[in-house]
Structure formats: C-alpha cells, structure tokens
Design a protein around this motif. Structure first.
Motif, PDB file in Angstrom:
ATOM      1  N   THR A 130       0.576 -10.878  11.403  1.00  0.00           N
ATOM      2  CA  THR A 130       1.650 -10.739   9.778  1.00  0.00           C
ATOM      3  C   THR A 130       0.274 -10.655   8.798  1.00  0.00           C
ATOM      4  OG1 THR A 130       3.073 -12.646  10.612  1.00  0.00           O
ATOM      5  CG2 THR A 130       2.550 -12.635   8.267  1.00  0.00           C
ATOM      6  N   ALA A 131      -0.731 -11.077   9.119  1.00  0.00           N
ATOM      7  CA  ALA A 131      -1.772 -10.882   8.089  1.00  0.00           C
ATOM      8  C   ALA A 131      -2.190  -9.329   8.155  1.00  0.00           C
ATOM      9  CB  ALA A 131      -3.338 -11.610   8.207  1.00  0.00           C
ATOM     10  N   ALA A 132      -2.261  -8.776   9.001  1.00  0.00           N
ATOM     11  CA  ALA A 132      -2.731  -7.283   9.504  1.00  0.00           C
ATOM     12  C   ALA A 132      -1.614  -6.567   8.850  1.00  0.00           C
ATOM     13  CB  ALA A 132      -2.691  -6.898  10.838  1.00  0.00           C
ATOM     14  N   VAL A 133      -0.226  -6.869   9.048  1.00  0.00           N
ATOM     15  CA  VAL A 133       0.808  -5.958   8.360  1.00  0.00           C
ATOM     16  C   VAL A 133       0.842  -6.080   6.837  1.00  0.00           C
ATOM     17  CG1 VAL A 133       3.289  -5.618   7.938  1.00  0.00           C
ATOM     18  CG2 VAL A 133       2.412  -5.807  10.438  1.00  0.00           C
ATOM     19  N   ALA A 134       0.732  -7.202   6.168  1.00  0.00           N
ATOM     20  CA  ALA A 134       0.549  -7.506   4.857  1.00  0.00           C
ATOM     21  C   ALA A 134      -0.577  -6.650   4.117  1.00  0.00           C
ATOM     22  CB  ALA A 134       0.421  -8.980   4.607  1.00  0.00           C
ATOM     23  N   LEU A 135      -1.750  -6.736   5.027  1.00  0.00           N
ATOM     24  CA  LEU A 135      -2.868  -5.899   4.364  1.00  0.00           C
ATOM     25  C   LEU A 135      -2.674  -4.524   4.545  1.00  0.00           C
ATOM     26  CD1 LEU A 135      -5.791  -6.731   3.409  1.00  0.00           C
ATOM     27  CD2 LEU A 135      -6.623  -6.422   5.729  1.00  0.00           C
ATOM     28  N   GLY A 136      -2.261  -4.158   5.552  1.00  0.00           N
ATOM     29  CA  GLY A 136      -2.084  -2.503   5.830  1.00  0.00           C
ATOM     30  C   GLY A 136      -1.229  -1.880   4.606  1.00  0.00           C
ATOM     31  N   ILE A 137       0.139  -2.850   4.422  1.00  0.00           N
ATOM     32  CA  ILE A 137       0.916  -2.344   3.542  1.00  0.00           C
ATOM     33  C   ILE A 137       0.442  -2.310   1.848  1.00  0.00           C
ATOM     34  CG2 ILE A 137       2.976  -2.875   2.236  1.00  0.00           C
ATOM     35  CD1 ILE A 137       4.249  -3.938   4.992  1.00  0.00           C
ATOM     36  N   ALA A 138      -0.579  -3.409   1.787  1.00  0.00           N
ATOM     37  CA  ALA A 138      -1.132  -3.447   0.488  1.00  0.00           C
ATOM     38  C   ALA A 138      -2.198  -2.444   0.150  1.00  0.00           C
ATOM     39  CB  ALA A 138      -1.569  -4.949   0.240  1.00  0.00           C
ATOM     40  N   LEU A 139      -2.703  -2.054   1.066  1.00  0.00           N
ATOM     41  CA  LEU A 139      -4.045  -1.218   1.127  1.00  0.00           C
ATOM     42  C   LEU A 139      -3.698   0.161   1.492  1.00  0.00           C
ATOM     43  CD1 LEU A 139      -7.058  -3.222   2.516  1.00  0.00           C
ATOM     44  CD2 LEU A 139      -6.169  -2.865   0.167  1.00  0.00           C
ATOM     45  N   ALA A 140      -2.455   0.444   1.894  1.00  0.00           N
ATOM     46  CA  ALA A 140      -1.925   1.843   2.157  1.00  0.00           C
ATOM     47  C   ALA A 140      -2.323   3.116   1.424  1.00  0.00           C
ATOM     48  CB  ALA A 140      -0.517   2.012   2.438  1.00  0.00           C
ATOM     49  N   PRO A 141      -2.197   2.945  -0.092  1.00  0.00           N
ATOM     50  CA  PRO A 141      -2.626   4.067  -0.893  1.00  0.00           C
ATOM     51  C   PRO A 141      -4.053   4.525  -0.646  1.00  0.00           C
ATOM     52  CG  PRO A 141      -1.110   2.668  -2.143  1.00  0.00           C
ATOM     53  CD  PRO A 141      -1.580   1.876  -0.643  1.00  0.00           C
TER      54      PRO A 141
END
Length: 556
Positions: A130-141
């Motif tokens: 859950t933490a990895a997915v949230a971080l990945g979505i936030a930092l995608a750009p």
C-alpha cells in the motif's frame, strides 16, 4: 525449542560445508518421486506455454496498436516501473524467503503457529505494498523523467498501472502457499488470465480512453486482479484460514523476522538484476526511436522460452531442494539439481541455436502487421539474436539460484547479481549508442553468463556431496547438445531458404514467413530427435519414461 528455531538451526547446518561432507546422505527421493517432479514440471510447463503463447499474442496486440512509436515507448517505460517493484518485492521475496520459511512451519506441524505466520505475512505485505503504490503514484512524474520518454503520457500510464503491484503481490503470496504444498496448477493458470485480460481490454475499450496504451494499462490492472482471484479457491480448499493481525505483532513474528533476514541481502541482489533492465531501458530510450520497444519485444520472445522451460523447472525444484536440505540428504540434493539442469539443457540449447539461426523469420511471423514495419522487424530481430546468446545462462540461473535459497543462503546470489549488474552497466555505457539494441542485448547476455559462472564457482566451493560430479556432467551434456544442434540446424537452413524462394511473394506473412519456418523447424526437430535416439540419450529417455508412466496410470 520453538519450531522456527529448529528450522533456523537446520538451515545453518545446511550451509556448512563440513556438515555436507560428514552427514550421511539418506535417500529422500525414489524413482517414483523423481518422475512425479518431472510430471509436475511438465504440467506447469504446459500451462506456462499457454500463458507465454498468449503473451506473444499480447505483444502482437501491442505491436498492432502501437508499433515501435512514441506511445509504445511510453507504455514500455511505464509498465517496467511497477513491474520492477513487483519482481523485487513480490515474486522475488516469495521465492527466496517465504517458501523455505513456510516449509519449516509445515514440517513442525503446529497449526496455530502456521496460521499466525500466514496472518503476519498478509498484514506486512498489505502495509508494504500500500505504501509502495501510494508513493509510486505520487512520484510518477519525477520517476519517468529518468527514462527520457514522453513525460505526460508516461506518467499517466504509470499511475494507472501502479495498483498492479498490490494485486500481483497478493497473488504471489497465494502462489507461495500453494507451491509449498506442491500445488502448481492454479499458479500456472494465473498468468493465462492476465494475458487474456491484456489482449481483450484494448479491443473493448481502446477507442474510449484516448489511445490504446491507456486501454492496455487498464487491462494490466484487471489482469493482476484475475491472477489473485484464480488462486484463492485452491488456498481455501487446503483448509488454511488466516487474516489481518496487529501490525506490531506481525512485524515481530519469528517467521517474519526469518523472512526479513533472508530478504535483506536478496533485495539488493535482485535489485541489481532488475536494475539491469531499467538501465538498459533508460539508455535504449535515448539511443533512438523504437530501440526500447524492440528490446522489450525481443525479451518477451525470450521469456516465452524461459517460461515454458526454466521458470517451471525452478518453481518445482525449490520445494524439493528445501526438503532435501531439511533431511540433510546432500547426495539427493545434488542429483536432483543435476538431473534438472540436464533436462533443461536438453531443451534450451537446441532452442537457442535454432532461434539464433532464424531471428528475422520468427519476428516477422509473430509481429509484422499494422504499425510494426520492416524497420521494426530489423530492430527486434537484431536484438533477439544477441539476447538468445544468453538464453542458456539465464535458464541455468533460474535453477542454480534456488539451490542456494533452499539452503537459506541468499548472500551468494546477491553478490553474483551485484557483480553481473556492474558488468552490464559498463557494457551498456560502452555499446548502447554505437550498437543500439544489439549492443544492449549483448550486455545483458554477457552479464548473465558471468552471473552463472559465479554461482557455479560458489557451488563448487561449497563442497556439497556429489555437486562437482553433477556440474561436470551438466557441462559435458551442454557441449553435446550444442554439437547436436549445430548439426541439425544446417539442413534446416537449407530447407528454409529453398521453401522461402517459392513463397516469398505471398502477401500473407503466415505463408511467406510461416511456411519456411515450419519446414525448417520440422527438419531441425527430426534430425535432433534422430541423434538423440541413435546415441540412446538417457536424459531424453528419462523424460519420456516419466510421462509414459503418467499415461499408463491414467489408462488404469
């Protein structure tokens, strides 16, 4: 003493060369057990073959819609990022840490401790992904800027696909449970459903989402969900019940501490292997339009072969080797590894030689349509040739690494992976801009060969009873298969060219590329099988006998 402590002490003794030399080697597997392993690997290979064929259709769908253009590169980069974290934290962790630890609980036969361990695993996995997915979505750009791809579209596709990490992580946990019980079929069915979702969704909703790449991203997420759901009934049928628990208790669970101890060095080594792919993609996206996509198409072809043979064999091999280690059956440990290596060499060496002889014909038949032009064929075929030079080494890695994981030795594959990563980076830096795709493909193959060499050297140094003899037999058998394949490919090339001269003007690639390739394949297979029969090859005979036993058993 707690069951988990017994497992840890057993693993410690297993890793000691002196113990290997002095401990009597009880016979763990009978001929029937060995045949069962071959049949299990065979059934999983059939399912994996179906999955990989669908994977090729998936790539053909991608080629049809995207070719090797900007959207194709954007999808390639965006899918690699969540896929990288999946391989690192989900499937990799399950393979090297969860299965050996869970097998320890199964042997201890304490249902309460086993249930607590599984609940702790589910809880920790949920928190981490859950933490990895949230971080990945936030930092995608910011992440996609590292790859030089089209930033806005690639960031959007990355955000769509990051939840795939969570879904496939739960699927990997269920797979680890089933594989520990030597149940492999649901795990083999899971990627079939994933590929079906990937293929169908773009045709259904491609025109409604702006471009086909977005539809494919949605298909990836739906496919990840299907992978988890298809395995759940088989786990429930085992009578295993577990759920979420207090996070503090979950992280402090003895089994989870064991898993963390095994994962810690392994993540570094697996990260090195996966970063190889990321580095290659980053340089490929800057080496020219279509280079990154052509490398991925080539790798999909290679993974078809590896999935049919190496991945299936490695999946079945790990639980068997873990049992041998727990029983201190070192002779059986070595012979099981040796038999599996020779069986894999029987299949992968001829396939590598054949595919290196016909790269353009294979790529044309499978991919050439729509936006996948003659230029795309040349880019992909040249990369495929050099990827195939490393096929056998990568296949051997898939078997030799579990031999260390079964002994709870994760450090050796880690250092081998780091060393191969360093070699790959140096070669990519030297070759990417001069030779583009072929140079990057060669770098991966050479670093894989180095990885295999280091693992073999470590096995020899371990002084495990019988392992030197098995490795020497495997080397001799590889040379033998290479000679047989070289002999068989010469008439196959002549037949291919003769048939192509007659059908080259056909408008359908199924005729112009498919007919010559099929003719060459038949000749290659016929000569190869004749050589095996004439030399009374024992490896081929043992595989044939294992499946004939299964057929006779069904007949009764």
């Amino acid at each position: 003493m707690a069951p988990q402590e017994n497992h840890e002490n057993s693993a410690a003794r297993a890793s000691t060369p002196e113990t290997a030399a002095s401990t009597p080697a009880p016979t763990l597997e009978s001929d029937a057990a060995s045949a069962k392993m071959v049949r299990s690997a065979g059934m999983l290979s059939v399912l994996t073959m179906i999955s990989r064929v669908l994977g090729l259709i998936r790539e053909m769908t991608k080629a049809r819609f995207l070719g090797t253009g900007i959207y194709s590169d954007a999808f390639t980069v965006s899918f690699i990022i969540p896929n990288f974290t999946r391989r690192l934290f989900a499937e990799g962790s399950i393979t090297v840490a969860f299965i050996p630890t869970y097998k320890g609980y199964l042997h201890a036969q304490n249902d309460e401790e086993t249930r607590t361990f599984l609940s702790a695993s589910l809880t920790v996995l949920t928190i981490c992904v859950t933490a990895a997915v949230a971080l990945g979505i936030a930092l995608a750009p910011w992440i996609v800027k590292l790859f030089g791809s089209e930033p806005v579209e690639t960031a959007l596709l990355t955000r769509i696909m990051f939840p795939f990490l969570a879904l496939v992580s739960f699927a990997a946990l269920l797979q680890g449970i089933l594989n520990s019980h030597e149940i492999f079929n649901p795990s083999g069915l899971a990627p079939i459903l994933f590929n079906i979702c990937f293929i169908v969704v773009p045709w259904l909703v491609g025109s409604r989402l702006g471009n086909p790449a977005r539809a494919m991203a949605v298909g990836v997420v739906i496919g990840g969900l299907a992978q988890a759901l298809v395995q759940l009934p088989a786990v429930l049928r085992l009578g295993i019940r577990f759920g979420f628990m207090n996070p503090a208790r979950a992280f402090l669970n003895p089994g989870m501490r064991k898993v963390f101890a095994l994962i810690a060095p392994t993540i570094l080594g697996m990260a090195a292997y996966q970063v190889n792919d990321l580095v290659s993609t980053a340089f490929a996206s800057r080496a020219g339009t279509g280079v990154a996509s052509s490398l991925q198409y080539s790798l999909r072809l290679q993974e078809l072969i590896l999935g049919i043979f190496a991945v299936s064999a490695g999946t079945v091999l790990l639980p068997r080797l873990a049992d041998a280690v727990r029983e201190h059956a070192w002779r059986d440990y070595s012979s099981t590894l040796g038999r599996t290596m020779r069986s894999l060499l029987l299949l992968t060496v001829p396939v590598a030689v054949f595919s290196m002889a016909f790269p353009e014909r294979i790529v044309t038949l499978l991919f050439k349509s729509g936006d996948f032009t003659d230029v795309s064929v040349r880019l992909t075929a040249s990369a495929f040739f050099w990827h195939q030079t490393g096929l056998v080494f990568i296949a051997m890695n898939r078997l030799i690494a579990p031999a260390f994981y079964a002994r709870s030795d994760t450090k050796t594959p880690t250092w081998a992976g780091i060393a191969s990563f360093g070699v790959n980076v140096v070669l990519v830096l030297a070759l990417a801009f001069r030779f583009q795709g072929p140079g990057i493909a060669f770098a991966l193959s050479f670093s894989s060969a180095m990885n295999t060499g280091l693992l073999v050297w470590a096995l020899i140094k371990g002084n495990i009873e019988g392992v030197r003899h098995e490795l020497w037999d495997a080397l001799k058998y590889a040379i033998r298969m290479a000679i047989f394949s070289a002999v068989a490919v010469v008439p196959a090339l002549f037949v291919d060219r003769a048939v192509y001269a007659k059908v080259a003007d056909a408008h359908s690639r199924l005729i112009s590329a498919g007919v010559p390739l099929v003719a060459g394949t038949v000749v290659f297979a016929a000569v190869g099988i004749a050589l095996l029969v004439l030399t009374k090859d024992s490896v081929a005979a043992s595989i044939t006998n294992a499946f004939s036993r299964k057929t006779r058993g069904r007949g009764r």
